[in-house]
Write an enzyme that holds these catalytic residues in place. Structure first.
Site, PDB file in Angstrom:
ATOM      1  N   TYR A 152       0.986  -1.259  -0.120  1.00 17.61           N
ATOM      2  CA  TYR A 152       0.165  -0.276  -0.028  1.00 17.61           C
ATOM      3  C   TYR A 152       0.943   1.213   0.104  1.00 17.61           C
ATOM      4  O   TYR A 152       0.759   2.098  -0.872  1.00 17.61           O
ATOM      5  CB  TYR A 152      -0.827  -0.016   1.273  1.00 17.61           C
ATOM      6  CG  TYR A 152      -2.097   1.332   1.709  1.00 17.61           C
ATOM      7  CD1 TYR A 152      -2.974   1.624   0.666  1.00 17.61           C
ATOM      8  CD2 TYR A 152      -1.454   2.284   1.983  1.00 17.61           C
ATOM      9  CE1 TYR A 152      -4.120   2.599   0.814  1.00 17.61           C
ATOM     10  CE2 TYR A 152      -1.996   2.706   2.729  1.00 17.61           C
ATOM     11  CZ  TYR A 152      -3.265   3.476   1.757  1.00 17.61           C
ATOM     12  OH  TYR A 152      -4.156   4.546   1.556  1.00 17.61           O
ATOM     13  N   THR A 155       2.785   2.028  -3.211  1.00 12.73           N
ATOM     14  CA  THR A 155       2.213   2.658  -4.777  1.00 12.73           C
ATOM     15  C   THR A 155       1.283   4.089  -3.513  1.00 12.73           C
ATOM     16  O   THR A 155       1.058   4.859  -5.034  1.00 12.73           O
ATOM     17  CB  THR A 155      -0.175   2.044  -4.953  1.00 12.73           C
ATOM     18  OG1 THR A 155      -0.416   1.340  -3.203  1.00 12.73           O
ATOM     19  CG2 THR A 155       0.898   0.461  -4.302  1.00 12.73           C
ATOM     20  N   ILE A 185      -8.361   8.731   8.718  1.00 12.09           N
ATOM     21  CA  ILE A 185      -9.050   9.034   8.827  1.00 12.09           C
ATOM     22  C   ILE A 185     -10.283   8.236   9.334  1.00 12.09           C
ATOM     23  O   ILE A 185     -10.252   6.702   8.693  1.00 12.09           O
ATOM     24  CB  ILE A 185      -9.546   9.943   7.163  1.00 12.09           C
ATOM     25  CG1 ILE A 185      -8.051   9.850   6.410  1.00 12.09           C
ATOM     26  CG2 ILE A 185     -10.841  10.209   6.562  1.00 12.09           C
ATOM     27  CD1 ILE A 185      -7.901  11.801   6.987  1.00 12.09           C
TER      28      ILE A 185
END
Length: 244
Positions: A152, A155, A185
């Site tokens: 993750y 990227t 978030i």
């Protein structure tokens, strides 16, 4: 004919808040989804009830042909896509040595390849008209790195490189390219971490709370506005001070 905004991965979470914010600033919006059809259609219904122009379109952003068709449909229905928000992404925790070929390719295909596909589909019109705005959604983990989220983070770091490089390449065509790097978030994507971890992350955030999807949406809306007309190649960390 009016111009439109395409927000990838916008049925839920950050993307949904971005689509709503842009619609309320006057943009006709295309809500892209892959699995959550009801959520996408409920957002479109809500925006239409407010007098906004909106449509939903199912497409896997990793599928170039599907993305091309989505941009064509959005342009025909709402107006040429002149604002593109690359938000669609997949995430998860995994030790690096346990990452399979399939998982690695999926992360690259969606998080990075999806942005490539959408940009290449929308660019011909933007270049022709010498106007347009692209906002990529990265992550603070793309700025700092993240243990057990290597694929993750890779990227998301690549999206920052894409943003800065493309900003230089497209500036002569008056096309701005910027990036928002959200912190932690409060979305479904992070709820899987569990209540205790989320409480710890909130305590690590200098502002003392998790961010909301709307916090990120406000940053995207700023980059999309004329108030940011002299900003390109920028990375804005919307993270409550997490990585200061």
């Amino acid at each position: 004919m009016s111009r439109s905004a395409l927000i990838t991965g916008s049925s839920r979470g950050i993307g949904r808040a971005v689509a709503a914010a842009l619609a309320r600033e006057g943009w006709p919006v295309c809500v892209n989804y892959l699995e959550h059809k009801e959520a996408a259609e409920s957002l479109v219904d809500l925006l239409r009830s407010e007098g906004r122009m909106a449509m939903a379109f199912r497409a896997d952003v990793a599928d170039r042909a599907a993305v091309n068709e989505m941009v064509r449909a959005a342009s025909e229905t709402l107006g040429p896509v002149e604002l593109l928000v690359n938000n669609a992404g997949v995430a998860g925790q995994c030790l690096f040595q346990d990452i399979t070929d399939a998982l690695w390719e999926r992360y690259l295909g969606v998080n990075l390849g999806g942005a490539r596909n959408a940009i290449q589909a929308a660019l011909p019109h933007m270049i022709s008209e010498k106007r347009g705005c692209i906002v990529n959604i990265s992550s603070i983990w793309g700025l700092r790195g993240a243990s057990c989220e290597t694929a993750y983070a890779c990227t998301k770091a690549a999206l920052i490189g894409l943003t800065r490089s493309l900003a230089l390449e497209l500036a002569p065509s008056n096309i701005r390219v910027n990036c928002v790097a959200p912190g932690v978030i409060d979305t479904d994507m992070v709820q899987v971490l569990g209540e205790e971890t989320l409480r710890d992350l909130a305590e690590q955030t200098p502002l003392g709370r998790l961010g909301t999807p709307e916090d990120v949406a406000h940053a995207v809306a700023f980059f999309a506005s004329e108030r940011a007309s002299f900003l390109t190649g920028q990375v804005l960390a919307a993270d409550g001070g997490f990585i200061v």
